[in-house]
Write a protein that holds these residues in place. Sequence first.
Motif, short mmCIF file in Angstrom:
data_model
loop_
_atom_site.label_atom_id
_atom_site.label_comp_id
_atom_site.label_asym_id
_atom_site.label_seq_id
_atom_site.Cartn_x
_atom_site.Cartn_y
_atom_site.Cartn_z
N GLY A 1 40.07 -27.03 -4.76
CA GLY A 1 38.72 -26.53 -4.52
C GLY A 1 37.87 -26.74 -5.75
N ASP A 2 36.68 -26.13 -5.75
CA ASP A 2 35.74 -26.32 -6.85
C ASP A 2 35.13 -24.97 -7.18
N ARG A 3 35.34 -24.51 -8.41
CA ARG A 3 34.79 -23.21 -8.83
C ARG A 3 33.29 -23.12 -8.58
N THR A 4 32.59 -24.23 -8.67
CA THR A 4 31.14 -24.20 -8.60
C THR A 4 30.59 -24.30 -7.18
N GLY A 5 31.45 -24.40 -6.16
CA GLY A 5 30.86 -24.53 -4.83
C GLY A 5 31.78 -24.36 -3.65
N ASP A 6 33.10 -24.49 -3.86
CA ASP A 6 34.01 -24.43 -2.72
C ASP A 6 35.23 -23.59 -3.06
N LEU A 7 35.17 -22.31 -2.69
CA LEU A 7 36.28 -21.38 -2.94
C LEU A 7 37.09 -21.13 -1.67
N SER A 8 36.89 -21.94 -0.66
CA SER A 8 37.52 -21.67 0.64
C SER A 8 39.03 -21.61 0.56
N ALA A 9 39.63 -22.37 -0.36
CA ALA A 9 41.09 -22.37 -0.48
C ALA A 9 41.62 -21.03 -0.98
N LEU A 10 40.73 -20.18 -1.52
CA LEU A 10 41.14 -18.87 -2.05
C LEU A 10 40.89 -17.74 -1.05
N GLU A 11 40.48 -18.06 0.15
CA GLU A 11 40.13 -17.01 1.10
C GLU A 11 41.34 -16.29 1.68
N ASN A 12 42.53 -16.87 1.49
CA ASN A 12 43.76 -16.22 1.95
C ASN A 12 44.77 -16.21 0.82
N GLY A 13 45.69 -15.25 0.87
CA GLY A 13 46.73 -15.16 -0.14
C GLY A 13 46.59 -13.90 -0.98
N GLU A 14 47.74 -13.47 -1.53
CA GLU A 14 47.76 -12.29 -2.39
C GLU A 14 48.54 -12.62 -3.66
N TRP A 15 48.09 -12.04 -4.77
CA TRP A 15 48.71 -12.31 -6.05
C TRP A 15 48.81 -11.03 -6.87
N ASP A 16 49.77 -11.02 -7.79
CA ASP A 16 49.90 -9.88 -8.71
C ASP A 16 48.89 -9.98 -9.85
N VAL A 17 48.57 -11.20 -10.24
CA VAL A 17 47.65 -11.38 -11.37
C VAL A 17 46.91 -12.69 -11.21
N VAL A 18 45.63 -12.67 -11.59
CA VAL A 18 44.79 -13.86 -11.67
C VAL A 18 44.46 -14.08 -13.14
N VAL A 19 44.54 -15.33 -13.60
CA VAL A 19 44.12 -15.67 -14.96
C VAL A 19 43.00 -16.69 -14.87
N ASP A 20 41.92 -16.42 -15.59
CA ASP A 20 40.68 -17.20 -15.51
C ASP A 20 40.23 -17.57 -16.90
N THR A 21 40.02 -18.85 -17.17
CA THR A 21 39.60 -19.30 -18.50
C THR A 21 38.16 -19.82 -18.53
N TRP A 22 37.39 -19.58 -17.49
CA TRP A 22 36.05 -20.16 -17.34
C TRP A 22 35.16 -19.86 -18.55
N SER A 23 34.38 -20.89 -18.97
CA SER A 23 33.51 -20.73 -20.13
C SER A 23 32.03 -20.95 -19.84
N GLY A 24 31.67 -21.16 -18.57
CA GLY A 24 30.28 -21.41 -18.25
C GLY A 24 29.59 -20.21 -17.65
N ALA A 25 28.81 -20.44 -16.61
CA ALA A 25 27.98 -19.40 -16.01
C ALA A 25 28.83 -18.22 -15.52
N PRO A 26 28.46 -16.99 -15.88
CA PRO A 26 29.20 -15.81 -15.42
C PRO A 26 29.27 -15.67 -13.91
N THR A 27 28.30 -16.23 -13.20
CA THR A 27 28.32 -16.13 -11.73
C THR A 27 29.58 -16.78 -11.15
N ILE A 28 30.13 -17.75 -11.84
CA ILE A 28 31.34 -18.42 -11.35
C ILE A 28 32.52 -17.45 -11.41
N VAL A 29 32.62 -16.68 -12.49
CA VAL A 29 33.65 -15.65 -12.59
C VAL A 29 33.39 -14.57 -11.55
N ARG A 30 32.14 -14.17 -11.44
CA ARG A 30 31.77 -13.12 -10.47
C ARG A 30 32.22 -13.47 -9.06
#
Length: 327
Positions: free
Chosen positions: A46-75
């Motif tokens: 997928g693409d952090r900046t426009g296509d998060l559809s692959a993340l619409e299902n699934g469960e995890w114990d922890v997410v790790v995010d290293t994003w350094s650009g626009a905060p809206t992408i993390v949001r």
Amino acid sequence: MRLLMLGGTHFVGRAVTEEALARGWQVTTFNRGRTEPPPGVSTLIGDRTGDLSALENGEWDVVVDTWSGAPTIVRDAANLLSGRAAQYIYVSSRSVHPFPTPPNATEDAPVVDGSPDAGEVGYAEDKRGGELAAEQAFGDRALFVRAGLILGPYEDIGRLPWWLNRMARGGPVLAPAPADSGLQYIDVRDLATWTVDAAEQKLGGPYNMVSTPGHTTMRELLEACISVTGSDAELRWTDPDAILAAGVEPWSNLPVWLPQGELYDTLHMGNVDKALATGLRCRPVQETVADTWAWLQTLGGQAPQRPDRPPVGLDPDLEAKVLAQHS
């Protein structure tokens, strides 16, 4: 443990992915699929900046995010995952503290203004906005890894690779005095180990993530580079004022180095007591240098370069000019 790594094929993300895999975790990476993840992971495209559809299902114990650009992408990612992940770890930066930051500043020092709803503003504001975005979605289940200078294998900024390749060329080398100037950094694998430990401990809130001040010195770093490359490089220790007067830029032309002053205090004198109390351990600089050199050799000596960062290093002609003036 089930880890969702947003990214996972480059520098920090790859180190965290490899550490989690080594512990037998189930690791899923989410990225654009342009580079190969480490063996053993499940991949979502997928693409952090426009296509998060692959993340619409699934469960995890922890997410790790290293994003350094626009905060809206993390949001957007954090909001989407908040009901299906137990913890959100955001790899932030000590740059969220405004300049100058006094020596021995802790995680409680003032931070810059930021917003989870902001577009790309500037590195410090973007990282602070990313923290707020993670906190907005996960509350005290959000952990902020406030990294300082990061070195080690897979580095895609080019700081340590530049010094290694410069030493490999040999000959007189412009070295910024004083030789015993202390350095504060983190090996990416030590960051990854602590981050995975922190996930197991379910830590939250901000943690400064660098070594203790003076973990190594400029002399130890540069001599380690000479040693592992087996070159005949000769360090010519030169007064910082002379280097600056010649137009040589600290940090960018001579990576890692900063002359004494407010910027040095900000980047090389931070307090890491909180991380040390929760298990942070930092390997010797000689190991970081040797392993980075070994990795570089697998790439023919050419390190990858992040497209959003300018190349670092000193022009050979300028180096020769400064050396000739101060030999």
